[in-house]
Design an enzyme around this catalytic site. Structure first.
Site, PDB file in Angstrom:
ATOM      1  N   TYR A   1      -6.295   8.715 -16.701  1.00  0.00           N
ATOM      2  CA  TYR A   1      -5.163   9.550 -17.115  1.00  0.00           C
ATOM      3  C   TYR A   1      -5.446  10.471 -18.307  1.00  0.00           C
ATOM      4  CZ  TYR A   1      -2.649   6.974 -13.638  1.00  0.00           C
ATOM      5  OH  TYR A   1      -2.259   6.450 -12.431  1.00  0.00           O
TER       6      TYR A   1
ATOM      7  N   ASN B   1       2.880  -0.046   0.903  1.00  0.00           N
ATOM      8  CA  ASN B   1       3.591  -1.296   0.576  1.00  0.00           C
ATOM      9  C   ASN B   1       4.006  -1.296  -0.891  1.00  0.00           C
ATOM     10  OD1 ASN B   1       2.308  -4.023   2.548  1.00  0.00           O
ATOM     11  ND2 ASN B   1       2.330  -1.882   3.113  1.00  0.00           N
TER      12      ASN B   1
ATOM     13  N   PRO C   1       3.140   8.922 -15.439  1.00  0.00           N
ATOM     14  CA  PRO C   1       2.378  10.074 -14.938  1.00  0.00           C
ATOM     15  C   PRO C   1       2.704  10.388 -13.481  1.00  0.00           C
ATOM     16  CG  PRO C   1       0.979   8.109 -15.031  1.00  0.00           C
ATOM     17  CD  PRO C   1       2.332   7.685 -15.498  1.00  0.00           C
ATOM     18  N   ILE C   2       3.166  11.612 -13.236  1.00  0.00           N
ATOM     19  CA  ILE C   2       3.452  12.047 -11.858  1.00  0.00           C
ATOM     20  C   ILE C   2       2.454  13.148 -11.517  1.00  0.00           C
ATOM     21  CG2 ILE C   2       5.184  13.079 -10.319  1.00  0.00           C
ATOM     22  CD1 ILE C   2       6.091  10.424 -11.319  1.00  0.00           C
TER      23      ILE C   2
ATOM     24  N   ASP D   1      -2.159   3.860   7.238  1.00  0.00           N
ATOM     25  CA  ASP D   1      -1.748   5.125   7.873  1.00  0.00           C
ATOM     26  C   ASP D   1      -2.563   6.312   7.356  1.00  0.00           C
ATOM     27  OD1 ASP D   1      -0.659   5.290   5.313  1.00  0.00           O
ATOM     28  OD2 ASP D   1       1.396   5.713   5.986  1.00  0.00           O
ATOM     29  N   GLU D   2      -3.295   6.113   6.237  1.00  0.00           N
ATOM     30  CA  GLU D   2      -4.024   7.245   5.651  1.00  0.00           C
ATOM     31  C   GLU D   2      -5.159   7.734   6.542  1.00  0.00           C
ATOM     32  OE1 GLU D   2      -4.951   7.067   1.519  1.00  0.00           O
ATOM     33  OE2 GLU D   2      -3.076   6.074   1.015  1.00  0.00           O
TER      34      GLU D   2
ATOM     35  N   THR E   1     -17.888  -2.177   0.663  1.00  0.00           N
ATOM     36  CA  THR E   1     -16.911  -3.213   1.048  1.00  0.00           C
ATOM     37  C   THR E   1     -16.200  -2.861   2.353  1.00  0.00           C
ATOM     38  OG1 THR E   1     -16.564  -4.031  -1.183  1.00  0.00           O
ATOM     39  CG2 THR E   1     -14.743  -4.314   0.352  1.00  0.00           C
TER      40      THR E   1
ATOM     41  N   LEU F   1       1.399   3.408  -7.759  1.00  0.00           N
ATOM     42  CA  LEU F   1       2.518   4.125  -8.395  1.00  0.00           C
ATOM     43  C   LEU F   1       3.661   3.227  -8.883  1.00  0.00           C
ATOM     44  CD1 LEU F   1       3.833   6.855  -9.165  1.00  0.00           C
ATOM     45  CD2 LEU F   1       4.899   6.845  -6.907  1.00  0.00           C
TER      46      LEU F   1
ATOM     47  N   LEU G   1      -8.283  -8.399   5.375  1.00  0.00           N
ATOM     48  CA  LEU G   1      -7.618  -7.477   4.437  1.00  0.00           C
ATOM     49  C   LEU G   1      -8.525  -7.036   3.296  1.00  0.00           C
ATOM     50  CD1 LEU G   1      -5.141 -10.038   4.825  1.00  0.00           C
ATOM     51  CD2 LEU G   1      -3.931  -7.939   4.291  1.00  0.00           C
TER      52      LEU G   1
HETATM   53  P1  NAD Z   1      -5.793  -5.064  -3.112  1.00  0.00           P
HETATM   54  O1  NAD Z   1      -6.734  -4.098  -3.743  1.00  0.00           O
HETATM   55  O2  NAD Z   1      -4.592  -5.522  -3.851  1.00  0.00           O
HETATM   56  O3  NAD Z   1      -6.599  -6.391  -2.697  1.00  0.00           O
HETATM   57  C1  NAD Z   1      -7.871  -6.343  -2.117  1.00  0.00           C
HETATM   58  C2  NAD Z   1      -8.479  -7.742  -2.210  1.00  0.00           C
HETATM   59  O4  NAD Z   1      -9.779  -7.708  -1.601  1.00  0.00           O
HETATM   60  C3  NAD Z   1      -8.688  -8.220  -3.651  1.00  0.00           C
HETATM   61  O5  NAD Z   1      -8.236  -9.548  -3.795  1.00  0.00           O
HETATM   62  C4  NAD Z   1     -10.188  -8.137  -3.848  1.00  0.00           C
HETATM   63  O6  NAD Z   1     -10.689  -9.098  -4.773  1.00  0.00           O
HETATM   64  C5  NAD Z   1     -10.695  -8.380  -2.436  1.00  0.00           C
HETATM   65  N1  NAD Z   1     -12.039  -7.805  -2.225  1.00  0.00           N
HETATM   66  C6  NAD Z   1     -12.445  -6.565  -2.557  1.00  0.00           C
HETATM   67  N2  NAD Z   1     -13.745  -6.396  -2.240  1.00  0.00           N
HETATM   68  C7  NAD Z   1     -14.153  -7.564  -1.680  1.00  0.00           C
HETATM   69  C8  NAD Z   1     -15.394  -8.016  -1.141  1.00  0.00           C
HETATM   70  N3  NAD Z   1     -16.462  -7.215  -1.133  1.00  0.00           N
HETATM   71  N4  NAD Z   1     -15.463  -9.266  -0.640  1.00  0.00           N
HETATM   72  C9  NAD Z   1     -14.375 -10.079  -0.653  1.00  0.00           C
HETATM   73  N5  NAD Z   1     -13.192  -9.713  -1.167  1.00  0.00           N
HETATM   74  C10 NAD Z   1     -13.077  -8.467  -1.669  1.00  0.00           C
HETATM   75  O7  NAD Z   1      -5.406  -4.419  -1.718  1.00  0.00           O
HETATM   76  P2  NAD Z   1      -4.034  -4.455  -0.905  1.00  0.00           P
HETATM   77  O8  NAD Z   1      -3.168  -3.354  -1.372  1.00  0.00           O
HETATM   78  O9  NAD Z   1      -3.529  -5.829  -0.867  1.00  0.00           O
HETATM   79  O10 NAD Z   1      -4.570  -4.047   0.542  1.00  0.00           O
HETATM   80  C11 NAD Z   1      -5.059  -5.037   1.447  1.00  0.00           C
HETATM   81  C12 NAD Z   1      -5.489  -4.363   2.740  1.00  0.00           C
HETATM   82  O11 NAD Z   1      -4.377  -3.684   3.314  1.00  0.00           O
HETATM   83  C13 NAD Z   1      -6.581  -3.323   2.544  1.00  0.00           C
HETATM   84  O12 NAD Z   1      -7.466  -3.419   3.645  1.00  0.00           O
HETATM   85  C14 NAD Z   1      -5.842  -1.990   2.578  1.00  0.00           C
HETATM   86  O13 NAD Z   1      -6.655  -0.962   3.068  1.00  0.00           O
HETATM   87  C15 NAD Z   1      -4.707  -2.314   3.536  1.00  0.00           C
HETATM   88  N6  NAD Z   1      -3.448  -1.554   3.332  1.00  0.00           N
HETATM   89  C16 NAD Z   1      -2.860  -1.486   2.092  1.00  0.00           C
HETATM   90  C17 NAD Z   1      -1.649  -0.813   1.947  1.00  0.00           C
HETATM   91  C18 NAD Z   1      -0.949  -0.729   0.614  1.00  0.00           C
HETATM   92  O14 NAD Z   1       0.042  -0.012   0.501  1.00  0.00           O
HETATM   93  N7  NAD Z   1      -1.366  -1.451  -0.410  1.00  0.00           N
HETATM   94  C19 NAD Z   1      -1.057  -0.195   3.048  1.00  0.00           C
HETATM   95  C20 NAD Z   1      -1.706  -0.263   4.293  1.00  0.00           C
HETATM   96  C21 NAD Z   1      -2.894  -0.954   4.427  1.00  0.00           C
HETATM   97  O1  DAU Z   2      -0.335   4.702   2.886  1.00  0.00           O
HETATM   98  C1  DAU Z   2      -0.963   3.462   2.707  1.00  0.00           C
HETATM   99  C2  DAU Z   2      -1.778   3.491   1.443  1.00  0.00           C
HETATM  100  O2  DAU Z   2      -0.860   3.494   0.357  1.00  0.00           O
HETATM  101  C3  DAU Z   2      -2.754   2.325   1.322  1.00  0.00           C
HETATM  102  O3  DAU Z   2      -3.707   2.391   2.356  1.00  0.00           O
HETATM  103  C4  DAU Z   2      -3.457   2.339  -0.036  1.00  0.00           C
HETATM  104  O4  DAU Z   2      -4.270   1.191  -0.172  1.00  0.00           O
HETATM  105  C5  DAU Z   2      -2.403   2.347  -1.116  1.00  0.00           C
HETATM  106  O5  DAU Z   2      -3.033   2.450  -2.372  1.00  0.00           O
HETATM  107  C6  DAU Z   2      -1.423   3.506  -0.931  1.00  0.00           C
HETATM  108  O6  DAU Z   2      -2.072   4.767  -1.183  1.00  0.00           O
HETATM  109  P1  DAU Z   2      -1.359   5.949  -2.033  1.00  0.00           P
HETATM  110  O7  DAU Z   2      -2.408   6.809  -2.580  1.00  0.00           O
HETATM  111  O8  DAU Z   2      -0.266   6.568  -1.245  1.00  0.00           O
HETATM  112  O9  DAU Z   2      -0.666   5.019  -3.183  1.00  0.00           O
HETATM  113  P2  DAU Z   2      -0.508   5.236  -4.757  1.00  0.00           P
HETATM  114  O10 DAU Z   2       0.423   4.184  -5.245  1.00  0.00           O
HETATM  115  O11 DAU Z   2      -1.831   5.372  -5.425  1.00  0.00           O
HETATM  116  O12 DAU Z   2       0.220   6.641  -4.865  1.00  0.00           O
HETATM  117  C7  DAU Z   2       1.484   6.853  -4.261  1.00  0.00           C
HETATM  118  C8  DAU Z   2       1.861   8.302  -4.523  1.00  0.00           C
HETATM  119  O13 DAU Z   2       2.111   8.464  -5.923  1.00  0.00           O
HETATM  120  C9  DAU Z   2       0.774   9.303  -4.177  1.00  0.00           C
HETATM  121  O14 DAU Z   2       1.373  10.504  -3.701  1.00  0.00           O
HETATM  122  C10 DAU Z   2       0.091   9.582  -5.532  1.00  0.00           C
HETATM  123  C11 DAU Z   2       1.240   9.445  -6.513  1.00  0.00           C
HETATM  124  N1  DAU Z   2       0.880   8.938  -7.861  1.00  0.00           N
HETATM  125  C12 DAU Z   2       0.135   7.803  -7.945  1.00  0.00           C
HETATM  126  C13 DAU Z   2      -0.216   7.287  -9.180  1.00  0.00           C
HETATM  127  C14 DAU Z   2      -1.056   6.040  -9.284  1.00  0.00           C
HETATM  128  C15 DAU Z   2       1.337   9.585  -8.993  1.00  0.00           C
HETATM  129  O15 DAU Z   2       2.043  10.605  -8.907  1.00  0.00           O
HETATM  130  N2  DAU Z   2       1.000   9.077 -10.221  1.00  0.00           N
HETATM  131  C16 DAU Z   2       0.221   7.969 -10.359  1.00  0.00           C
HETATM  132  O16 DAU Z   2      -0.075   7.565 -11.523  1.00  0.00           O
END
Ligand code: NAD
Ligand code: DAU
Length: 352
Positions: free
Chosen positions: A349, A188, A213-214, A134-135, A103, A198, A84
């Site tokens: 921002y 998630n 901020p939107i 999914d991105e 990374t 967000l 992850l």
């Molecule tokens: P996050 O940013 O909260 O956590 C990432 C973790 O990776 C952190 O603990 C960080 O310290 C560690 N890390 C970063 N660089 C590193 C390195 N070089 N070596 C070792 N550790 C390192 O991320 P998250 O939201 O928990 O996402 C986890 C995984 O799931 C990612 O691969 C992301 O692409 C994927 N993902 C996230 C979402 C989402 O909505 N957050 C959705 C789909 C997939």
């Molecule tokens: O779809 C999975 C992805 O979802 C993961 O792979 C990424 O790691 C995770 O960060 C997330 O990406 P998004 O860009 O969709 O998430 P974020 O929370 O940054 O933004 C969600 C939506 O809200 C997006 O349309 C941008 C908007 N947004 C975000 C922020 C931070 C705002 O309008 N204002 C904000 O301040």
């Protein structure tokens, strides 16, 4: 001796910490090794409830350091990897793409190389599980869903780096017979998410009566899934997924950003004893994200039909649980938002 020794990378982050907790509690016979660099996004407080358990070990280290990764595989003889660790925030990938290449791409290749080297004589009970997003599929219009066969079309440095890592994982399966599986999940939300994303950003700002901020007009759509449902899907795929396969994971739960924020404001008005409509006044439309993807929506029928996974929580229930967690854990938020976070917030921002 442990039945299996599993390496979880990025286990101190948002999703990783939920995966580590689930595996450590559910599989006392497994040894779970959490490797994390502890970047700004990694936080060991996320795991303070399990840190003393005998089947858990934390190691601080960087997946970009290939020698370190090899030594770790040599020492622990891992049976499985759940990968992850990543740079995960789209906005940061726009201001600093290079960290994402290091990374997300180089780090993944280092892990693949180590797995390939140490598993070459025995692959039957091994698994390299790559967690993706999914991105990678790009942006949808108003209709349609991402399926596993949808062509890749990443549009941000973050999604391009994740797409690249997915291709490399598949290449190691086809070229070197490395046992792999990939899942691509939608957005998630839940406890322990860093307040650059967000939902936790909005919860924190609403609590502090700061503007929310939107980006653009708030019309972009995301498909939201409660983080524990993702962790359960990861457990299922790790144990029952077919090698070489990809599974999409999503909440079937699409919201425009503005509608989502309105629901969040309503929930928080009630919990904080504020007037109806009070938090909604904090909503502020700001400059749009560069290259902002319009819509993501996952068709998760493959994992549902083949492995029997289903999301367990309705969105309002999940949001309520999430808000309760953040209100109860204000110290967690305070620790994170003091220091470097302020600088990030200013630049993101106020200066772009
Ligand atoms: P996050 O940013 O909260 O956590 C990432 C973790 O990776 C952190 O603990 C960080 O310290 C560690 N890390 C970063 N660089 C590193 C390195 N070089 N070596 C070792 N550790 C390192 O991320 P998250 O939201 O928990 O996402 C986890 C995984 O799931 C990612 O691969 C992301 O692409 C994927 N993902 C996230 C979402 C989402 O909505 N957050 C959705 C789909 C997939
Ligand atoms: O779809 C999975 C992805 O979802 C993961 O792979 C990424 O790691 C995770 O960060 C997330 O990406 P998004 O860009 O969709 O998430 P974020 O929370 O940054 O933004 C969600 C939506 O809200 C997006 O349309 C941008 C908007 N947004 C975000 C922020 C931070 C705002 O309008 N204002 C904000 O301040």
């Amino acid at each position: 001796m442990a039945e299996k020794t599993i390496l979880v990378t990025g286990g101190a982050g948002f999703i990783g910490s939920h995966v580590v907790r689930l595996f450590v509690n559910k599989y006392p016979n497994y040894k779970i090794v959490n490797l994390d660099k502890l970047t700004y996004a990694g936080n060991l407080q996320n795991l303070d409830d399990i840190e003393t358990l005998a089947n858990y070990e934390f190691i601080k280290g960087d997946i970009v350091d290939d020698e370190f990764v090899f030594d770790l595989f040599d020492k622990y003889k891992f049976d499985g990897v759940i990968h992850l660790a990543a740079e995960s925030h789209v906005d940061r990938s726009i201001s600093n793409p290079s960290e994402f290449i290091k990374t997300n791409i180089v780090g993944t290749v280092n892990l693949l190389n180590a797995a390939r080297t140490f598993w070459k004589d025995e692959i039957d009970n091994k698994l390299f599980y790559h967690i993706s997003t999914d991105e990678v599929y790009g942006s949808l219009g108003e209709e349609g869903f991402f399926v596993e066969e949808t062509s890749y079309s990443p549009r941000s440095p973050y999604s391009a780096s994740k797409a690249s890592s997915d291709h490399l994982v598949r290449a190691y399966y086809h070229t070197f017979n490395l046992p792999v599986v990939i899942t691509n999940c939608s957005n998630n939300y839940g406890p322990n998410q860093f307040p650059e994303k967000l939902i936790p950003l909005a919860i924190n700002n609403i609590r502090e009566k700061k503007s929310i901020p939107i980006y653009g007009k708030g019309e972009n759509i995301r498909d939201w899934l409660f983080v524990e449902d993702h962790a359960n899907a990861i457990d299922l795929v790790f144990h029952k997924g077919k090698k070489g396969e990809t599974y999409n994971i999503g909440g079937n739960n699409e919201w425009t950003n503005i509608d989502l924020i309105r629901v969040l404001c309503k929930i928080m008005n009630e919990k904080l004893g504020r007037e109806e409509g009070e938090s909604e006044q904090l909503i502020t439309f700001v400059k749009d994200r560069a290259g902002h993807d319009l819509r993501y929506a996952i068709d998760s029928s493959k994992i549902q039909n083949e492995l029997g996974w289903n999301p367990s929580l309705q969105f309002e229930e999940g949001l309520n649980k999430t808000v309760d967690w953040y209100l109860k854990n204000s110290l967690w938020m305070k620790n994170i938002t003091s220091g470097n976070y302020q600088k990030y917030y200013e630049e993101q921002y106020y200066k772009r």
